[in-house]
Design a protein around this motif. Structure first.
Motif, PDB file in Angstrom:
ATOM      1  N   THR A  71       0.830  -1.211   0.000  1.00  0.00           N
ATOM      2  CA  THR A  71       0.000   0.000   0.000  1.00  0.00           C
ATOM      3  C   THR A  71       0.860   1.254   0.000  1.00  0.00           C
ATOM      4  OG1 THR A  71      -1.787  -1.137   1.173  1.00  0.00           O
ATOM      5  CG2 THR A  71      -1.790   1.272   1.244  1.00  0.00           C
ATOM      6  N   ILE A  72       1.914   1.258   0.819  1.00  0.00           N
ATOM      7  CA  ILE A  72       2.810   2.416   0.886  1.00  0.00           C
ATOM      8  C   ILE A  72       3.463   2.662  -0.474  1.00  0.00           C
ATOM      9  CG2 ILE A  72       4.987   3.254   1.867  1.00  0.00           C
ATOM     10  CD1 ILE A  72       4.185   1.853   4.484  1.00  0.00           C
ATOM     11  N   ILE A  73       3.919   1.580  -1.108  1.00  0.00           N
ATOM     12  CA  ILE A  73       4.565   1.719  -2.422  1.00  0.00           C
ATOM     13  C   ILE A  73       3.576   2.247  -3.448  1.00  0.00           C
ATOM     14  CG2 ILE A  73       5.591   0.406  -4.330  1.00  0.00           C
ATOM     15  CD1 ILE A  73       6.886  -1.400  -2.188  1.00  0.00           C
ATOM     16  N   ALA A  74       2.350   1.701  -3.445  1.00  0.00           N
ATOM     17  CA  ALA A  74       1.341   2.126  -4.422  1.00  0.00           C
ATOM     18  C   ALA A  74       0.952   3.585  -4.224  1.00  0.00           C
ATOM     19  CB  ALA A  74       0.105   1.234  -4.320  1.00  0.00           C
ATOM     20  N   LYS A  75       0.819   4.014  -2.956  1.00  0.00           N
ATOM     21  CA  LYS A  75       0.426   5.401  -2.689  1.00  0.00           C
ATOM     22  C   LYS A  75       1.465   6.392  -3.199  1.00  0.00           C
ATOM     23  CE  LYS A  75      -2.729   5.046   1.251  1.00  0.00           C
ATOM     24  NZ  LYS A  75      -2.938   5.364   2.685  1.00  0.00           N
ATOM     25  N   ARG A  76       2.704   5.951  -3.315  1.00  0.00           N
ATOM     26  CA  ARG A  76       3.759   6.847  -3.789  1.00  0.00           C
ATOM     27  C   ARG A  76       4.119   6.549  -5.242  1.00  0.00           C
ATOM     28  NH1 ARG A  76       3.108   6.716   1.118  1.00  0.00           N
ATOM     29  NH2 ARG A  76       3.613   8.491   2.470  1.00  0.00           N
ATOM     30  N   GLU A  77       3.172   5.954  -5.955  1.00  0.00           N
ATOM     31  CA  GLU A  77       3.250   5.756  -7.407  1.00  0.00           C
ATOM     32  C   GLU A  77       4.399   4.862  -7.827  1.00  0.00           C
ATOM     33  OE1 GLU A  77       3.331   9.626  -9.158  1.00  0.00           O
ATOM     34  OE2 GLU A  77       1.334  10.159  -8.441  1.00  0.00           O
ATOM     35  N   GLY A  78       4.808   3.952  -6.938  1.00  0.00           N
ATOM     36  CA  GLY A  78       5.770   2.937  -7.329  1.00  0.00           C
ATOM     37  C   GLY A  78       5.042   1.700  -7.835  1.00  0.00           C
ATOM     38  N   ASN A  79       5.723   0.887  -8.638  1.00  0.00           N
ATOM     39  CA  ASN A  79       5.100  -0.327  -9.177  1.00  0.00           C
ATOM     40  C   ASN A  79       6.025  -1.513  -8.958  1.00  0.00           C
ATOM     41  OD1 ASN A  79       3.244  -1.963 -10.590  1.00  0.00           O
ATOM     42  ND2 ASN A  79       4.467  -1.767 -12.461  1.00  0.00           N
ATOM     43  N   ILE A  80       5.547  -2.513  -8.206  1.00  0.00           N
ATOM     44  CA  ILE A  80       6.355  -3.703  -7.937  1.00  0.00           C
ATOM     45  C   ILE A  80       6.358  -4.595  -9.175  1.00  0.00           C
ATOM     46  CG2 ILE A  80       6.590  -5.767  -6.508  1.00  0.00           C
ATOM     47  CD1 ILE A  80       5.229  -4.255  -4.242  1.00  0.00           C
ATOM     48  N   VAL A  81       7.559  -4.858  -9.725  1.00  0.00           N
ATOM     49  CA  VAL A  81       7.657  -5.738 -10.890  1.00  0.00           C
ATOM     50  C   VAL A  81       8.225  -7.101 -10.518  1.00  0.00           C
ATOM     51  CG1 VAL A  81       7.826  -3.856 -12.542  1.00  0.00           C
ATOM     52  CG2 VAL A  81       9.914  -4.729 -11.482  1.00  0.00           C
ATOM     53  N   ASN A  82       8.816  -7.210  -9.343  1.00  0.00           N
ATOM     54  CA  ASN A  82       9.317  -8.509  -8.896  1.00  0.00           C
ATOM     55  C   ASN A  82       9.505  -8.461  -7.378  1.00  0.00           C
ATOM     56  OD1 ASN A  82      10.227 -11.151  -9.128  1.00  0.00           O
ATOM     57  ND2 ASN A  82      12.365 -10.541  -9.321  1.00  0.00           N
ATOM     58  N   LEU A  83       9.155  -9.558  -6.701  1.00  0.00           N
ATOM     59  CA  LEU A  83       9.313  -9.639  -5.247  1.00  0.00           C
ATOM     60  C   LEU A  83       9.783 -11.041  -4.897  1.00  0.00           C
ATOM     61  CD1 LEU A  83       6.933  -8.266  -2.526  1.00  0.00           C
ATOM     62  CD2 LEU A  83       7.805 -10.578  -2.348  1.00  0.00           C
ATOM     63  N   LYS A  84      10.856 -11.117  -4.127  1.00  0.00           N
ATOM     64  CA  LYS A  84      11.414 -12.411  -3.748  1.00  0.00           C
ATOM     65  C   LYS A  84      11.732 -12.420  -2.262  1.00  0.00           C
ATOM     66  CE  LYS A  84      15.291 -15.541  -4.700  1.00  0.00           C
ATOM     67  NZ  LYS A  84      16.557 -15.693  -5.440  1.00  0.00           N
ATOM     68  N   ILE A  85      11.197 -13.403  -1.539  1.00  0.00           N
ATOM     69  CA  ILE A  85      11.508 -13.568  -0.123  1.00  0.00           C
ATOM     70  C   ILE A  85      12.790 -14.402  -0.023  1.00  0.00           C
ATOM     71  CG2 ILE A  85      10.747 -14.533   2.078  1.00  0.00           C
ATOM     72  CD1 ILE A  85       7.887 -13.974   1.236  1.00  0.00           C
ATOM     73  N   VAL A  86      13.850 -13.791   0.520  1.00  0.00           N
ATOM     74  CA  VAL A  86      15.150 -14.462   0.556  1.00  0.00           C
ATOM     75  C   VAL A  86      15.459 -15.077   1.915  1.00  0.00           C
ATOM     76  CG1 VAL A  86      16.113 -13.027  -1.267  1.00  0.00           C
ATOM     77  CG2 VAL A  86      16.294 -12.272   1.104  1.00  0.00           C
ATOM     78  N   ASN A  87      14.735 -14.665   2.948  1.00  0.00           N
ATOM     79  CA  ASN A  87      14.976 -15.227   4.281  1.00  0.00           C
ATOM     80  C   ASN A  87      13.719 -15.059   5.112  1.00  0.00           C
ATOM     81  OD1 ASN A  87      16.255 -16.355   6.484  1.00  0.00           O
ATOM     82  ND2 ASN A  87      17.223 -14.442   7.130  1.00  0.00           N
ATOM     83  N   ARG A  88      13.362 -16.083   5.884  1.00  0.00           N
ATOM     84  CA  ARG A  88      12.147 -16.006   6.693  1.00  0.00           C
ATOM     85  C   ARG A  88      12.377 -16.706   8.025  1.00  0.00           C
ATOM     86  NH1 ARG A  88       5.993 -16.840   4.619  1.00  0.00           N
ATOM     87  NH2 ARG A  88       4.949 -16.635   6.624  1.00  0.00           N
ATOM     88  N   THR A  89      11.971 -16.035   9.117  1.00  0.00           N
ATOM     89  CA  THR A  89      12.041 -16.614  10.462  1.00  0.00           C
ATOM     90  C   THR A  89      10.681 -16.399  11.119  1.00  0.00           C
ATOM     91  OG1 THR A  89      12.692 -14.609  11.645  1.00  0.00           O
ATOM     92  CG2 THR A  89      14.455 -15.847  10.554  1.00  0.00           C
ATOM     93  N   PRO A  90      10.467 -16.972  12.304  1.00  0.00           N
ATOM     94  CA  PRO A  90       9.184 -16.724  12.985  1.00  0.00           C
ATOM     95  C   PRO A  90       8.937 -15.253  13.289  1.00  0.00           C
ATOM     96  CG  PRO A  90      10.291 -18.610  13.974  1.00  0.00           C
ATOM     97  CD  PRO A  90      11.266 -18.004  13.016  1.00  0.00           C
ATOM     98  N   GLU A  91      10.012 -14.431  13.358  1.00  0.00           N
ATOM     99  CA  GLU A  91       9.834 -13.035  13.736  1.00  0.00           C
ATOM    100  C   GLU A  91       9.845 -12.069  12.564  1.00  0.00           C
ATOM    101  OE1 GLU A  91      12.884 -12.306  16.600  1.00  0.00           O
ATOM    102  OE2 GLU A  91      11.634 -12.998  18.261  1.00  0.00           O
TER     103      GLU A  91
END
Length: 726
Positions: free
Chosen positions: A669-689
């Motif tokens: 939402t923050i990115i969209a409100k500032r007229e940015g456009n996500i063209v790729n998203l990759k989760i590289v690390n994930r923990t419980p926190e």
């Protein structure tokens, strides 16, 4: 002195003597004449003589019942700033104490004339320092601000009016509340609210007036009922009723996310009795006569607010389902609630200095501790706002000492509230006898025992969940010190390597000769700049030995790779018709490097690759090190943008965000409100926190990407955001 001025002078003196018969009438009269003469010929925005302002400030202060020197300071508070009078003149005529107070207020006024955010932060920092020396500086400043807000409508510049109103709401109203001056806080809030949200202010006033017309006798009837009930139980009491202020109503609507019609407790009643015992007896009478609103009872007598406020608060339901709030207090408590710190007369009776007073100024000492830890005025302002704007919870040490914290505070916040060293060495916590995680939110009445270990240091991860300004400032200070030490070592090794590769001497004498060129205060600062990537190591070599600087076709900055050079990442090709680069041969294929994702606004370098054309890199891209041996492949290029074209470029950021519901939604939402456009998203690390992501964004230029990064950093759910470089 003209007769009219003499009359006003006598009125002011009589107002002071009405509450302080020992007041120095002669000094007040001399200050009155001194200021009137100094300001002669000056006018305010509304056309009135300027001297009306210091007189009104002094009159406001008589309502606070302050000492003579504070009244004299109010009359003189603008003479040094706006007239030829000097501070030495003030000291000669009125003594060192008055001169010191006038100097404190004058310094703040000078800074207020700046609208820049950093100047506002510096203003607040100096205010805290000044009022730590003498709380009367704040009293005069609040009276000055209150009169300026009362006459704000005469300021012609709308931007200036809104800036003053916003600063009042953010800084001065909370400070008035902190020193217990509730009436001043309420008036400042309402005046600022009227300027910042005129439509909402007018709407609430109209609705309150309508309700008043429909139930004109409600306040009178309830007041009489409460008075009668107290008499029947032998309690001597003074009962008053009022409507809540427009700003407090608006704030409640927003906090509860409800419409005005859904608010039922817009009326408050005050019962002033003679003793503390009467307070609890009166509470019993009220609770036995009306149904109680669950969760609305607060006992600020046994656990006072940090500003010294004491009272019983309760919410009850009248016949007809009307909710009201009732406050019960003694006359002495009412004095403190009305006049705040001025009710204590600590400065008149040669009592303790503000920074030494036990409970009343504890919050001020905490601000001073934050000031010591913060790296700059803006960070200090950010942390103190955290300190001032939150509701509170009351917790206890194992010995029974009361610790007041903002709502949402954790054991780490508690540890830093006890002592900075306790916070630094904290390794665990027991809450009500049970070992609990350090990120646990504390509740009212919790007993907290902190487990410490000698030699332990703050955990940078704590910054993600602490809520007090003191804890956050202390943790950030440790992180900054740690990062600085790492950057010093890294910068030193990078420079040693760069000088060795060029075969020249690079000792401290050489480095000292280039400090001025890079605007660095010391060699350590230069190491930090190199280690953090702000300055390239070869730039330092070339500054010390200009004859070694490469030819024009070579890049201007080739930072040393940290470790083994990485192969270039896949580049993306730019359509020929849309290449915004100058310095290229016509028809040459152009690619943007995937390792550094250059954007308009970056310094760039072109690398010629046989069979592939030119790849555009940022000038500080680490990949360029792999081409250092073939300078003939470098092209001197620059951006050539069409200001009318809406071209999009891909930038890459790395984001560390909390692993909790809604976090990803907040980010997008923050990115969209500032007229940015996500063209790729990759989760590289994930923990419980938490989880870490690489995100490619379509943006206009470097400034656009910077705006998005700043907005993301402002979200509490997002821990860190950086521009990715690989």
């Amino acid at each position: 002195m003209p007769d009219g001025t003499a009359l006003l002078d006598r009125e002011l003196v009589e107002r002071v003597r009405a509450y302080d018969p020992r007041a120095d009438a002669d000094t007040i009269s001399r200050a009155y004449a001194f200021a009137a003469k100094a300001h002669v010929g000056q006018t305010r925005d509304n056309g009135e003589p300027y001297f009306t302002h210091p007189v009104e400030v002094a009159n406001i202060l008589t309502g606070f019942r302050v000492d003579s020197n504070s009244i004299v300071t109010a009359l003189l508070h603008d003479v040094v700033e706006d007239t030829p009078v000097t501070l030495a003149d003030v000291e000669k005529a009125f003594g060192r104490d008055v001169a010191r107070l006038v100097d404190g207020v004058t310094k703040l006024t000078r800074l207020e004339l700046q609208s820049d955010r950093s100047k506002q932060a510096e203003n607040f920092r100096k205010l805290v320092l000044a009022m730590s020396e003498d709380i009367r500086v704040l009293l005069v400043k609040l009276a000055d601000r209150l009169h300026n807000m009362r006459t704000l409508r005469f300021v012609r510049d709308e931007k200036r009016r809104r800036r003053i109103a916003a600063e009042t709401l953010e800084i001065y109203a909370p400070l008035a509340e902190r020193i217990g001056m509730d009436q001043v806080k309420t008036e400042l809030e309402n005046l600022a609210f009227r300027e910042l949200q005129p439509d909402a202010y007018a709407s609430i006033l109209a609705r309150v007036a309508f309700l008043r017309g429909e139930g004109a006798d409600v306040i009178d009837r309830v007041t009489e009922d409460l008075r009668r009930m107290m008499e029947e139980h032998g309690i001597r009491a003074e009962v008053t009723g009022r409507e809540k202020s427009p700003y407090s109503i608006w704030l409640k609507m927003h906090r509860r996310n409800v419409a005005f019609e859904q608010l039922s407790d817009i009326m408050a009643f005050r019962v002033v009795v003679e003793t503390v015992d009467d307070c609890y007896r009166a509470l019993g009478v009220v609770h036995s006569a009306f149904r109680v609103v669950p969760g609305r009872f607060k006992d600020y007598i046994s656990t006072p607010k940090p500003n010294g406020y004491r009272s019983l608060h309760t919410g009850v339901i009248l016949p007809g389902a009307q909710k009201i709030e009732i406050q019960i207090r003694t006359r002495e408590m009412h004095e403190v609630a009305e006049y705040g710190v001025a009710a204590h007369w600590s400065y008149k009776e040669a009592g303790p200095k503000p920074a030494e007073a036990p409970r009343q100024y504890r919050w001020l000492r905490s601000l001073l501790e934050i000031l010591e830890q913060a790296s700059g005025p803006e960070e200090f302002l950010e942390h103190t706002k955290l300190e001032m704007f939150r509701d509170q919870v009351f917790c206890f040490t194992p010995k029974g000492d009361l610790i007041t914290l903002p709502r949402g505070a954790t054991p780490v916040d508690f540890a830093y509230a006890v002592h900075s060293e306790v916070g630094d060495t904290c390794v665990g916590a027991k809450i009500n006898g049970r070992i609990m995680p350090l990120r646990t939110e504390l509740a009212n009445g919790d007993q907290v025992e902190i487990v410490t270990a000698r030699g332990h240091t703050p955990n940078p991860a704590w910054e993600r969940f602490v809520v007090t300004g003191k804890a956050r400032a202390r943790i950030r200070r440790f992180i900054h010190a740690q990062q600085r030490a790492q950057n010093i070592e890294l910068g030193r090794s990078m420079l040693v390597k760069a000088f060795r590769q060029e075969g020249v001497e690079g000792g401290e004498r050489v480095l000292e000769s280039v400090l001025k060129a890079f605007k660095q205060a010391s060699i350590e600062d230069l190491y930090v700049a190199v280690g953090s990537g702000t300055i390239g190591p070869r730039e330092v070599v070339f500054a010390a030995y200009p004859e070694l600087r490469p030819t024009a076709r070579a890049p201007s900055m080739l930072p040393m790779a940290r470790g083994k050079p990485k192969p270039p990442a896949p580049a993306r090709e730019a359509p020929a018709a849309q290449v915004p680069i100058s310095g290229l041969v016509a028809g040459m294929a152009v690619h943007f490097a995937g390792c550094c994702h250059p954007l308009p606004g970056d310094r760039i370098v072109g690398i010629i690759t046989t069979g592939k054309g030119v790849t555009i890199h940022t000038a500080d891209c680490q990949t360029l090190e792999s081409f250092a041996a073939t300078p003939e492949r470098f092209l001197d290029v620059s951006w050539d943008l069409d200001p009318t074209a809406q071209q999009k470029h891909v930038g890459r950021i790395t984001v560390l965000t909390a692993n909790q519901p809604g976090a990803l939604s907040t980010l997008t939402t923050i990115i969209a409100k500032r007229e940015g456009n996500i063209v790729n998203l990759k989760i590289v690390n994930r923990t419980p926190e938490f989880f870490e992501m690489l995100i490619d964004l379509e943006v206009r230029d470097l400034g656009h990407l910077g705006d998005i990064i700043a907005a993301l950093r402002a979200s509490p759910q997002i821990s860190t955001v950086e521009r990715a470089r690989a």
